[in-house]
Design an enzyme around this catalytic site. Structure first.
Site, short mmCIF file in Angstrom:
data_model
loop_
_atom_site.label_atom_id
_atom_site.label_comp_id
_atom_site.label_asym_id
_atom_site.label_seq_id
_atom_site.Cartn_x
_atom_site.Cartn_y
_atom_site.Cartn_z
N GLU A 7 0.80 -1.23 0.00
CA GLU A 7 0.00 0.00 0.00
C GLU A 7 0.83 1.27 0.00
O GLU A 7 0.45 2.26 -0.63
CB GLU A 7 -0.93 0.06 1.23
CG GLU A 7 -1.94 -1.06 1.33
CD GLU A 7 -1.47 -2.16 2.24
OE1 GLU A 7 -2.32 -2.79 2.87
OE2 GLU A 7 -0.25 -2.42 2.33
N ASP A 80 -1.91 -5.28 3.61
CA ASP A 80 -2.08 -5.60 5.03
C ASP A 80 -2.89 -6.88 5.25
O ASP A 80 -3.79 -7.20 4.45
CB ASP A 80 -2.76 -4.44 5.75
CG ASP A 80 -1.84 -3.23 5.90
OD1 ASP A 80 -0.62 -3.40 5.72
OD2 ASP A 80 -2.34 -2.13 6.17
N TYR A 304 1.65 -5.66 13.13
CA TYR A 304 0.48 -5.01 12.54
C TYR A 304 -0.44 -4.46 13.63
O TYR A 304 -0.73 -5.13 14.61
CB TYR A 304 -0.29 -6.00 11.66
CG TYR A 304 -1.36 -5.35 10.83
CD1 TYR A 304 -1.06 -4.30 9.98
CD2 TYR A 304 -2.68 -5.79 10.89
CE1 TYR A 304 -2.04 -3.69 9.21
CE2 TYR A 304 -3.66 -5.20 10.12
CZ TYR A 304 -3.33 -4.14 9.29
OH TYR A 304 -4.31 -3.54 8.53
#
Length: 800
Positions: A7, A80, A304
């Site tokens: 991303e 992600d 994350y």
């Protein structure tokens, strides 16, 4: 060449150093496609087909992706590891398929990792999988739900509640929580209560404090002492008493560490300890995850950050335990690793908790290399992670019961000391509303020890309303209710503030009037859809879609059928009924308990009531137009129709009927309120005749005959019987009037101006002219008062 797509450029930069020359890592810069903000992006009648567009901003990045994909032997989708990331990967794959005519799904390889380290990246690249359509469908269902609510409910809000900006599926529920808490605070009635403190000295003259708990074996409840007299009388009685230590109870209490951070607990603790907003916390955490420059290299410092799982990998736990043993000693290390289970409603637990990627990156070693706020958040995460695998804190608790000679009065003193600091050595969690005093140490006491009374203190207290929500406590409440997900909390809070529905003052949420209007409307007319259990149930359905247990379009259909019916029903609802409901629901908030607060402060005889104008809600006087008082209830609204007319709002174009020539007469809504229109507008340069709807006149009471009379204004009702001049009735900016010989005379509210008789008009004219004459000065002491309007009207002469 093997193409890896992530991303963000920061993430691409960090990953690139772990892969060989055969890989090229590029960034999509977030979402490349989305539902455009217009009608028809989701079509329920076509099995909820969704029309995605490539955003203008993403255009150049998409071109680069397509260009590189043409040269690639395969594409690794490394976005992600959650639903949103899966959705971004799916959109990228769909665009590449469409533009490059790729037919085989084998061309795409989905790689997911929880941390950006060489080990995690290498393992993911070596073990790719296919796109998870269940996760993609869950995200599509969420997006469709949000779109359908936003693009059907928001326009209805604009029509029914002018000034209100939008309503969202989850944000409206969060707003309801804030508004209902404010209602509790407003309706709260503080009650007085007292307690009695005893300042005592032991045999060594060491001071401690006890609190009176019993009188004649009766336990003192919170409201046992309710006024100054009772408290002082009791204080005087206690001064004559001799106390001793009746009983001492000692025990140990163990306190366990909190689990490692999940998204919500990180947001809560960063708000409490660091003063960070949820949005700021997530922005910094994103950077720490994607990679930051620590001097010699760019590395991802944490795992994350969007997760509701509290587990840690075995490798991570092993490294944490080694560090605890090395730096703090084996007494701080439990015999076995701690295992945590989530308490979050509907937790997915698909990912690890938030932790440092390498526990040996000690915060102090990075202090000079990280930006200040980055360091603070990393230190918080590091300490919590270490603490979660440390030994318990052990507290020594002492409870001493004091008694008067005949045990008529009992008091209690509490104390605590830390016997072993355990995880407190590293980290101690904050709470939202801490008590004023923590337990303190007691001096040495023995049973039957005689005490000296130094002072008896009566303490006055008043009950307090529940506190307003902070960012931390609101996120916690949403989490407890199962509303929202780790990726949505920060956005929910930001949207409510951006739309001026709430403000954040002294770190607490206060609803604005606009937010209260929206909440009252939604609770009154869409109650099911702002119920906490219903919203949590939808989140559960999205989880079932992600798990492959529920077909996503079936779930959309179940929601849409009921919601669309509700929309259609409210669309038909009369605006007067809506205003009436809203006013009744907000009556206490606006006026309180005092009925006098409804009295118009200007004319003192009218009553204030809620009106809706083009700029939102305001209060207006019932004596309009004689009294033109009005006041906006929407803070910061400069356009509150202070010089306009108080109006109800009509929401539909309604045909009232036809005139004798067959022309249709309409009741319409314009920017300045409802109006009557004669026929359709067929030429853009020629406007049909229009007439504003008189203030105080309910649009639902307008008949064709009334509309025709309004369109005929100003209307001649006859000629003055003495002067012969014509008398006209009209309606203007300041209400209905009579026009006579160039003069405008207001028609009082008690008259039906559309059916005003000539006799009544002449009476009003005479009253007006007499009033004018009475105000004129007569410096020459003339015998005859000059007729100021026309010499044709005869007047009586006054006596000298």
């Amino acid at each position: 060449m093997k193409l890896v797509i992530v991303e963000s450029p920061a993430k691409a930069k960090t990953i690139n150093k772990y892969l060989g020359d055969e890989f090229k890592v590029i960034a999509s810069f977030g979402h490349i496609r989305d539902l455009p903000s217009k009608k028809g992006s989701v079509i329920p009648d076509e099995n909820f087909s969704m029309k995605y567009d490539i955003s203008e901003k993403a255009g150049k990045y998409v071109d680069a992706i397509i260009k590189d994909a043409k040269k690639a032997e395969s594409v690794y989708l490394a976005t992600d590891p959650d639903r949103e990331g899966e959705s971004i990967s799916w959109h990228i794959a769909e665009v590449i398929k469409e533009k490059n005519k790729v037919k085989s799904d084998d061309f795409f390889k989905r790689v997911a990792f929880n941390e950006i380290t060489k080990k995690a990246i290498t393992h993911a690249i070596e073990n790719p999988r296919k796109l998870d359509n269940n996760l993609v469908n869950a995200q599509q269902a969420r997006r469709a739900l949000d779109y359908l609510v936003g693009f059907t409910l928001s326009p209805l809000l604009w029509r029914k509640l002018p000034g209100c900006k939008s309503a969202g599926r989850v944000q409206s529920v969060a707003l309801r929580l804030i508004c209902e808490r404010e209602d509790e605070i407003e309706r709260f009635k503080s009650e007085e209560y007292w307690d009695i403190s005893l300042k005592m000295l032991n045999s060594n003259n060491e001071l401690f404090t006890a609190k009176l708990t019993h009188i004649n074996d009766q336990k003192l409840e919170k409201f046992s002492i309710t006024n100054d007299k009772e408290a002082k009388d009791l204080t005087e009685k206690l001064k004559s008493q001799n106390f001793h230590v009746d009983k001492i109870e000692k025990k140990q209490q163990k306190r366990q560490p909190q689990p490692p951070f999940i998204t919500s607990s990180l947001q809560q603790e960063a708000a409490r300890k660091l003063g960070f907003s949820a949005k700021k916390t997530m922005q910094i955490a994103q950077k720490l995850y994607e990679g930051v420059d620590i001097g010699k290299e760019t590395i991802g410092l944490i795992t994350y950050m969007r997760t509701d799982g509290v587990t840690l990998s075995n490798d991570a736990v092993d490294e944490i335990r080694k560090l605890i043993n090395k730096d703090y000693g084996d007494k701080y290390l439990p015999s076995s690793p701690r295992i945590y289970k989530s308490k979050v409603k509907n937790a997915q637990e698909a990912h690890e908790a938030i932790r440092p990627t390498n526990i040996n990156y000690i915060p102090n070693d990075l202090k000079e290399k990280l930006e200040k706020d980055y360091y603070k958040l990393y230190e918080l995460i590091w300490k919590r992670t270490i603490a979660c695998q440390m030994e318990n804190v052990i507290m020594d608790l002492v409870n001493a019961t004091l008694a008067s000679e005949n045990k008529e009065y009992l008091a209690r003193a509490n104390g605590s000391t830390i016997a072993f600091d355990g995880f407190y050595k590293v980290y101690r969690e904050s709470i939202d509303d801490e008590a004023e005093e923590e337990n303190k140490m007691l001096p040495p006491l023995k049973e039957q020890e005689h005490l000296k009374t130094k002072e008896i203190i009566p303490n006055q207290h008043f009950t307090e309303p529940p506190p307003r929500y902070s960012e931390a406590s609101l996120v916690k409440k949403l989490e407890e209710l199962g509303i929202g997900r780790p990726s949505t909390y920060a956005t929910i809070l930001s949207v409510l503030q951006d739309r001026k529905y709430v403000t954040l003052e002294k770190k607490r949420f206060i609803p604005e009037e606009l937010g209260r209007l929206v909440t009252v409307f939604l609770v009154g007319f869409f109650k099911k859809y702002v119920e906490y259990d219903f919203t949590a149930g939808l989140e559960n359905e999205l989880d079932e879609i992600a798990a492959g247990k529920l077909e996503w379009k079936s779930a959309l259909g179940n929601f849409w059928n009921g919601f669309n019916h509700n929309i259609e029903s409210v669309n038909k609802q009369n605006i007067t009924e809506i205003i009436s409901y809203v006013q009744q629901a907000l009556d206490y908030h606006i006026f309180g308990e005092n009925k006098d607060s409804k009295v118009c402060p200007s004319c003192k005889t009218g009553e204030l009531s809620l009106k809706l104008g083009k700029f939102g809600a305001f209060l207006a006087c019932s004596n309009y137009p004689e009294c033109n008082f009005r006041k906006s209830i929407v803070s910061g609204n400069d356009n509150n129709e202070a010089d306009g007319e108080a109006k109800d709002i009509v929401n539909e174009n309604k045909v009232l009927g036809k005139d004798k020539e067959g022309i249709e007469i309409y009741l319409k809504k314009g920017p300045y309120g409802p109006y009557i229109q004669y026929g359709e507008q067929v030429d853009s340069k020629i406007k049909p005749k229009r007439s504003p709807l008189p203030a105080g006149l309910n649009q639902n009471d307008i008949t064709l005959d009334m509309a025709l009379k309004l369109l005929s204004l100003p209307l001649k009702i006859g000629n003055h019987k003495e002067s012969g001049e014509e008398v006209l009735v009209g309606y203007g900016k300041f209400g209905p009037y009579i026009k006579y010989m160039g003069k405008f005379i207001s028609i009082p509210k008690k008259y039906d101006f559309l059916n005003l008789s000539l006799d009544d008009a002449m009476k009003l004219i005479e009253e007006k002219l007499n009033a004018i004459a009475a105000k004129q000065p007569n410096p020459l002491n003339m015998d005859e008062v000059t007729n100021l309007v026309d010499k044709k009207i005869k007047v009586k002469k006054t006596k000298k």
